[in-house]
Write a protein that holds these residues in place. Sequence first.
Motif, PDB file in Angstrom:
ATOM      1  N   UNK A 145      26.818 -34.365  34.559  1.00 22.13           N
ATOM      2  CA  UNK A 145      26.605 -33.782  35.886  1.00 22.13           C
ATOM      3  C   UNK A 145      27.818 -34.003  36.785  1.00 22.13           C
ATOM      4  N   UNK A 146      28.321 -35.222  36.824  1.00 16.98           N
ATOM      5  CA  UNK A 146      29.483 -35.534  37.664  1.00 16.98           C
ATOM      6  C   UNK A 146      30.689 -34.700  37.228  1.00 16.98           C
ATOM      7  N   UNK A 147      30.916 -34.621  35.937  1.00 16.85           N
ATOM      8  CA  UNK A 147      32.063 -33.845  35.432  1.00 16.85           C
ATOM      9  C   UNK A 147      31.941 -32.375  35.816  1.00 16.85           C
ATOM     10  N   UNK A 148      30.729 -31.848  35.784  1.00 16.23           N
ATOM     11  CA  UNK A 148      30.539 -30.437  36.146  1.00 16.23           C
ATOM     12  C   UNK A 148      30.803 -30.214  37.633  1.00 16.23           C
ATOM     13  N   UNK A 149      30.268 -31.080  38.473  1.00  4.85           N
ATOM     14  CA  UNK A 149      30.495 -30.943  39.913  1.00  4.85           C
ATOM     15  C   UNK A 149      31.989 -31.013  40.234  1.00  4.85           C
ATOM     16  N   UNK A 150      32.702 -31.859  39.529  1.00  6.46           N
ATOM     17  CA  UNK A 150      34.137 -32.028  39.799  1.00  6.46           C
ATOM     18  C   UNK A 150      34.952 -30.784  39.451  1.00  6.46           C
ATOM     19  N   UNK A 151      34.393 -29.886  38.648  1.00  7.97           N
ATOM     20  CA  UNK A 151      35.140 -28.664  38.313  1.00  7.97           C
ATOM     21  C   UNK A 151      35.296 -27.743  39.518  1.00  7.97           C
ATOM     22  N   UNK A 152      34.562 -27.989  40.583  1.00  4.95           N
ATOM     23  CA  UNK A 152      34.627 -27.122  41.764  1.00  4.95           C
ATOM     24  C   UNK A 152      35.804 -27.465  42.684  1.00  4.95           C
ATOM     25  N   UNK A 153      36.484 -28.572  42.445  1.00  9.96           N
ATOM     26  CA  UNK A 153      37.583 -28.975  43.317  1.00  9.96           C
ATOM     27  C   UNK A 153      38.848 -29.193  42.495  1.00  9.96           C
ATOM     28  N   UNK A 154      39.997 -28.728  43.037  1.00 11.14           N
ATOM     29  CA  UNK A 154      41.299 -28.955  42.409  1.00 11.14           C
ATOM     30  C   UNK A 154      41.900 -30.203  43.048  1.00 11.14           C
ATOM     31  N   UNK A 155      41.821 -31.305  42.347  1.00  9.77           N
ATOM     32  CA  UNK A 155      42.257 -32.581  42.909  1.00  9.77           C
ATOM     33  C   UNK A 155      43.745 -32.562  43.247  1.00  9.77           C
ATOM     34  N   UNK A 156      44.518 -31.809  42.494  1.00 12.18           N
ATOM     35  CA  UNK A 156      45.961 -31.767  42.739  1.00 12.18           C
ATOM     36  C   UNK A 156      46.308 -31.151  44.093  1.00 12.18           C
ATOM     37  N   UNK A 157      45.369 -30.429  44.688  1.00 17.06           N
ATOM     38  CA  UNK A 157      45.637 -29.783  45.974  1.00 17.06           C
ATOM     39  C   UNK A 157      45.229 -30.647  47.168  1.00 17.06           C
ATOM     40  N   UNK A 158      44.587 -31.791  46.898  1.00 10.49           N
ATOM     41  CA  UNK A 158      44.066 -32.600  47.993  1.00 10.49           C
ATOM     42  C   UNK A 158      45.187 -33.332  48.730  1.00 10.49           C
ATOM     43  N   UNK A 159      45.075 -33.327  50.050  1.00 10.71           N
ATOM     44  CA  UNK A 159      46.012 -34.035  50.928  1.00 10.71           C
ATOM     45  C   UNK A 159      45.308 -35.267  51.500  1.00 10.71           C
ATOM     46  N   UNK A 160      46.047 -36.198  52.115  1.00 13.19           N
ATOM     47  CA  UNK A 160      45.411 -37.401  52.672  1.00 13.19           C
ATOM     48  C   UNK A 160      44.332 -37.059  53.704  1.00 13.19           C
ATOM     49  N   UNK A 161      43.135 -37.574  53.470  1.00 17.38           N
ATOM     50  CA  UNK A 161      41.992 -37.336  54.351  1.00 17.38           C
ATOM     51  C   UNK A 161      41.140 -38.597  54.447  1.00 17.38           C
ATOM     52  N   UNK A 162      40.553 -38.807  55.623  1.00 16.37           N
ATOM     53  CA  UNK A 162      39.619 -39.906  55.814  1.00 16.37           C
ATOM     54  C   UNK A 162      38.227 -39.303  56.029  1.00 16.37           C
ATOM     55  N   UNK A 163      37.268 -39.759  55.235  1.00 13.75           N
ATOM     56  CA  UNK A 163      35.924 -39.200  55.259  1.00 13.75           C
ATOM     57  C   UNK A 163      34.899 -40.257  55.641  1.00 13.75           C
ATOM     58  N   UNK A 164      33.924 -39.876  56.440  1.00 15.03           N
ATOM     59  CA  UNK A 164      32.729 -40.682  56.673  1.00 15.03           C
ATOM     60  C   UNK A 164      31.585 -40.008  55.929  1.00 15.03           C
ATOM     61  N   UNK A 165      30.909 -40.759  55.050  1.00 11.90           N
ATOM     62  CA  UNK A 165      29.807 -40.197  54.272  1.00 11.90           C
ATOM     63  C   UNK A 165      28.551 -41.013  54.534  1.00 11.90           C
ATOM     64  N   UNK A 185      34.796 -42.346  42.737  1.00 11.03           N
ATOM     65  CA  UNK A 185      35.530 -42.992  41.638  1.00 11.03           C
ATOM     66  C   UNK A 185      36.367 -41.980  40.870  1.00 11.03           C
ATOM     67  N   UNK A 186      35.787 -40.817  40.590  1.00 12.43           N
ATOM     68  CA  UNK A 186      36.520 -39.767  39.880  1.00 12.43           C
ATOM     69  C   UNK A 186      37.735 -39.311  40.678  1.00 12.43           C
ATOM     70  N   UNK A 187      37.540 -39.113  41.977  1.00  9.61           N
ATOM     71  CA  UNK A 187      38.643 -38.680  42.830  1.00  9.61           C
ATOM     72  C   UNK A 187      39.748 -39.728  42.868  1.00  9.61           C
ATOM     73  N   UNK A 188      39.358 -40.982  43.028  1.00 11.58           N
ATOM     74  CA  UNK A 188      40.341 -42.059  43.109  1.00 11.58           C
ATOM     75  C   UNK A 188      41.100 -42.227  41.794  1.00 11.58           C
ATOM     76  N   UNK A 189      40.378 -42.161  40.688  1.00 12.66           N
ATOM     77  CA  UNK A 189      41.016 -42.306  39.375  1.00 12.66           C
ATOM     78  C   UNK A 189      42.046 -41.210  39.132  1.00 12.66           C
ATOM     79  N   UNK A 190      41.796 -40.037  39.721  1.00 16.68           N
ATOM     80  CA  UNK A 190      42.730 -38.915  39.557  1.00 16.68           C
ATOM     81  C   UNK A 190      43.843 -38.940  40.603  1.00 16.68           C
ATOM     82  N   UNK A 191      43.837 -39.966  41.451  1.00 16.46           N
ATOM     83  CA  UNK A 191      44.905 -40.100  42.426  1.00 16.46           C
ATOM     84  C   UNK A 191      44.700 -39.332  43.717  1.00 16.46           C
ATOM     85  N   UNK A 192      43.479 -38.934  44.026  1.00 18.99           N
ATOM     86  CA  UNK A 192      43.230 -38.207  45.266  1.00 18.99           C
ATOM     87  C   UNK A 192      43.521 -39.114  46.458  1.00 18.99           C
TER      88      UNK A 192
END
Length: 493
Positions: free
Chosen positions: A184-204, A220-227
């Motif tokens: 499920x996590x891997x499928x959801x992650x297909x919707x975002x291109x991590x290489x395009x992400x810029x520095x952002x601060x999020x409140x969740x 964890x997936x985002x961080x592991x990919x260097x987001x």
Amino acid sequence: MSTSATIGYQPATEFNPIIINSFKAYDIRGELGVNLDEDIAYRIGRAFAQILLQRYSTADGTAELKNLKPAVVIGSDIRHSSEQLKQATIKGMLDAGIDVIDLGMTGTEEVYFATSHYQALGGIEVTASHNPINYNGLKLVKEHSKPISADDGLAEIQALAESGQFTADNALGKLQLLTDKSAYINHVMTFVDINKLKPLKLVINSGNGSAGPVVDLLIDKLMQAGAPIEVITLHHTPDSSFPNGIPNPMIEANRVATQQAVLESKADLGIAFDGDFDRCFLFDEYGDFIDGSYIVGMLAQAFLNKYPAESIVYDPRVIYNTEAVIHEHNGNAVISKSGHSFIKQVMRDSGAVYGGEMSAHHYFRDFFYCDSGMIPWLLTIELLSITGKTLSALVSGYIKAYPSSGELNFRLTTHDAPTIISAIEVKFSAQNPTKSTLDGLSLNFGEWRFNLRASNTEPLIRLNIESCGDAELLATKIADIQKWLVTQGAIAA
């Protein structure tokens, strides 16, 4: 795994006819101990499984359900009553002879995913979403994560559950516990291109609901990919007592914690969920809550930039901005009655890439035409990164061009909803507005419009008003219609 080793609930030996009035238009929702308990959950589970198996075993069903497994997946949210109701539902399905895959604690979208991923005949999420703590319910889907509504199977399930005329002497189904969320996590992650992400601060803000564990896995997936993102979590730990209140960001008081955290941390984006996280609510960098209709327009534009000339589905409550965005970007605008079962069917019929409701439900073709609360915020951080704009900058043009009231709710004390809707149509008939009865009553006067409809889940009537760039006109019409509704015995909820 044997059923007797894991299921503590034991059903009655006889099933006398009863009335189960917790069935709604497209799910099951009831007050605990009043119209929903373990015995009712058992009957619903058994009826659901029996009907699925009957369809599976027929000649017509075999072709339709080719390559699927005679199994149902089931998950439950964090509510204290959810586990017991889930166990009773599982017992009913096992007694009907169908195999069951228990997903553990889940959000509704995890059941949608797992139903298709495991090629099951159906799926159930035990949840009451944003309802009070003394409520719970069941959301059902059939093969390929297709919705079930009162007009398409839910009434049949209700009738069998009420009659108790269950098939006897079936071989018991088998129970399997599969709580791994990796697919499920891997499928959801297909919707975002991590290489395009810029520095952002999020409140969740997970609202102490079921979202926290999934948020952790996605981060964890985002961080592991260097987001290059920083995340501040709020009310993160699942807690069935809901110490910070029922997770429902549609209530203004429930938004304050997220708004304050965004401002104090100088975050770029605030994100909040309801209890089963099938809805996603967004706050801009100023802590301002962004109405769901403008998020629909924003995501519609993003999808049409990626997929030109595709269809976008939307509901009729607030339409001006969404239709303008779709037409401006050469998409195909397809309107649907509100409610997930209707939106999903219209999306399937039209092949739409995306569908959205102002209630913060967002639907995706590549997520089995189902709604997800996790995909929208991933798409949003990608959009902020690609455009270099803030969320307020992305939606401010929409809000100025098409201001709206937000959804205004009224409890009925004198007349019923059809009577009031009929009366308001008469009230405005001399102005010759364009009328639609797709969902309640929509009257369009050119420079402004409104939609008035009865709630499918609560004893309320809901009003939405919008205008074409005229905030003063909007304010006048809101005041006028609210005043008129009071004369009809409708009290602001």
